[in-house]
Design a protein around this motif. Structure first.
Motif, PDB file in Angstrom:
ATOM      1  N   ILE A  52      -5.970   2.892   9.830  1.00  0.00           N
ATOM      2  CA  ILE A  52      -5.871   4.469   9.964  1.00  0.00           C
ATOM      3  C   ILE A  52      -4.840   5.013   9.075  1.00  0.00           C
ATOM      4  N   SER A  53      -3.740   4.490   9.012  1.00  0.00           N
ATOM      5  CA  SER A  53      -2.623   5.073   8.407  1.00  0.00           C
ATOM      6  C   SER A  53      -2.508   4.945   7.067  1.00  0.00           C
ATOM      7  N   HIS A  54      -2.900   3.761   6.490  1.00  0.00           N
ATOM      8  CA  HIS A  54      -2.789   3.374   5.018  1.00  0.00           C
ATOM      9  C   HIS A  54      -4.031   3.433   4.215  1.00  0.00           C
ATOM     10  N   ASP A  55      -4.026   4.123   2.772  1.00  0.00           N
ATOM     11  CA  ASP A  55      -5.260   4.101   1.904  1.00  0.00           C
ATOM     12  C   ASP A  55      -5.590   2.553   1.615  1.00  0.00           C
ATOM     13  N   SER A  56      -4.958   1.765   1.153  1.00  0.00           N
ATOM     14  CA  SER A  56      -5.224   0.532   0.751  1.00  0.00           C
ATOM     15  C   SER A  56      -4.629  -0.489   1.643  1.00  0.00           C
ATOM     16  N   VAL A  57      -5.362  -1.384   2.092  1.00  0.00           N
ATOM     17  CA  VAL A  57      -5.094  -2.292   3.095  1.00  0.00           C
ATOM     18  C   VAL A  57      -5.655  -3.810   2.768  1.00  0.00           C
ATOM     19  N   VAL A  58      -4.631  -4.705   2.552  1.00  0.00           N
ATOM     20  CA  VAL A  58      -5.145  -6.161   2.296  1.00  0.00           C
ATOM     21  C   VAL A  58      -4.915  -6.903   3.487  1.00  0.00           C
ATOM     22  N   VAL A  73      -0.452  -1.538   2.081  1.00  0.00           N
ATOM     23  CA  VAL A  73       0.191  -2.366   3.031  1.00  0.00           C
ATOM     24  C   VAL A  73      -0.521  -3.657   3.101  1.00  0.00           C
ATOM     25  N   VAL A  74      -0.024  -4.892   3.280  1.00  0.00           N
ATOM     26  CA  VAL A  74      -0.350  -6.228   3.515  1.00  0.00           C
ATOM     27  C   VAL A  74      -0.020  -6.518   4.889  1.00  0.00           C
ATOM     28  N   MET A  75      -1.298  -6.989   5.791  1.00  0.00           N
ATOM     29  CA  MET A  75      -1.386  -7.574   6.996  1.00  0.00           C
ATOM     30  C   MET A  75      -1.803  -8.771   6.917  1.00  0.00           C
TER      31      MET A  75
END
Length: 243
Positions: free
Chosen positions: A173-179, A157-159
């Protein structure tokens, strides 16, 4: 044969990549080289990151192009920003009405957190608009880290640093990879959230990707707890990954 020259009376959103001028695509280079008008956002002193990245393509033209700088207020006030986009759209439209081709330079990709989106919204009903995609800072960051953004069944996910604490916490908490992009002013808040969600060890911090001031930090526990540059992001990846 493909025609890579800019067409008269067309508005182009051209991605120039994250910072390295050699990451500009061949298509973007040819469109920049042949356009009648080159447009970009600038700060109040006239400096433009997008133009700096595209300097080689602009400077190697046979003839000089008309350049249109759109000054943007250095604030988070959307009213002021929208007013600047309104003015910019009118200036661009005036050139297109003269039958000129207009290129808008955009860091990264024009439609991925890109300022071009706001001009496209204002001009797409009035003029023909075309988009030349570019390499985003997310892809640039993965290449700099030499780490895949996602593998097999990993979620990604990209935030943005403009998301709320609750939204960022949920993503981590919910995603393996976060940007997390646009980390600048939000850096202290992001560091606190990484600690709260126990993902500090998973995090990498990058700023000015592909530029002379490039900064890559794989241990964010040593990162100063203060605001950072606008062109910075966090890449959070699981340490134990699927194979």
């Amino acid at each position: 044969m493909h025609n890579f020259e800019a067409k008269a009376g067309v508005f182009y959103g051209v991605g120039v990549g994250p910072g390295d001028p050699l990451l500009i695509t061949l298509k973007a280079h040819h469109i920049i080289q042949s356009a009648d008008v080159i447009c970009y956002l600038s700060n109040q002193s006239g400096t433009s990151q997008a133009r700096d990245i595209a300097q080689y393509s602009i400077g190697s033209r046979g003839t000089a192009a008309i350049e249109v700088a759109i000054p943007m207020p250095m604030s988070t006030d959307r009213t002021a920003a929208n007013a600047a986009y309104d003015i910019g759209a009118k200036r661009i439209s005036s050139h297109i009405n003269l039958g000129q081709s207009v290129v808008f330079l955009c860091e990264g990709d024009p439609l991925f957190f890109g300022s071009f989106s706001y001009l496209l919204e204002r001009l797409s009903d009035l003029h023909q608009c075309l988009v030349v995609p570019g390499i985003s800072s997310v892809n640039g960051a993965a290449a700099a880290l030499q780490q895949p953004l996602t593998l097999l069944q990993e979620s990604f996910v990209v935030m943005s640093g403009r998301h709320s604490d609750a939204q960022l916490e949920q993503a981590l908490i919910s995603h393996d990879s976060v940007v997390i992009m646009k980390a600048g002013r939000a850096r202290p808040r992001i560091l606190a959230i990484l600690n709260k969600t126990k993902r500090t060890a998973d995090a990498n911090y990058l700023a000015y990707i592909g530029r002379e001031r490039e900064e890559i930090l794989t241990d964010v526990s040593t990162l100063a707890n203060e605001a950072g540059p606008y062109f910075s992001l966090f890449v959070i990846l699981k340490q134990e990954r699927d194979s």
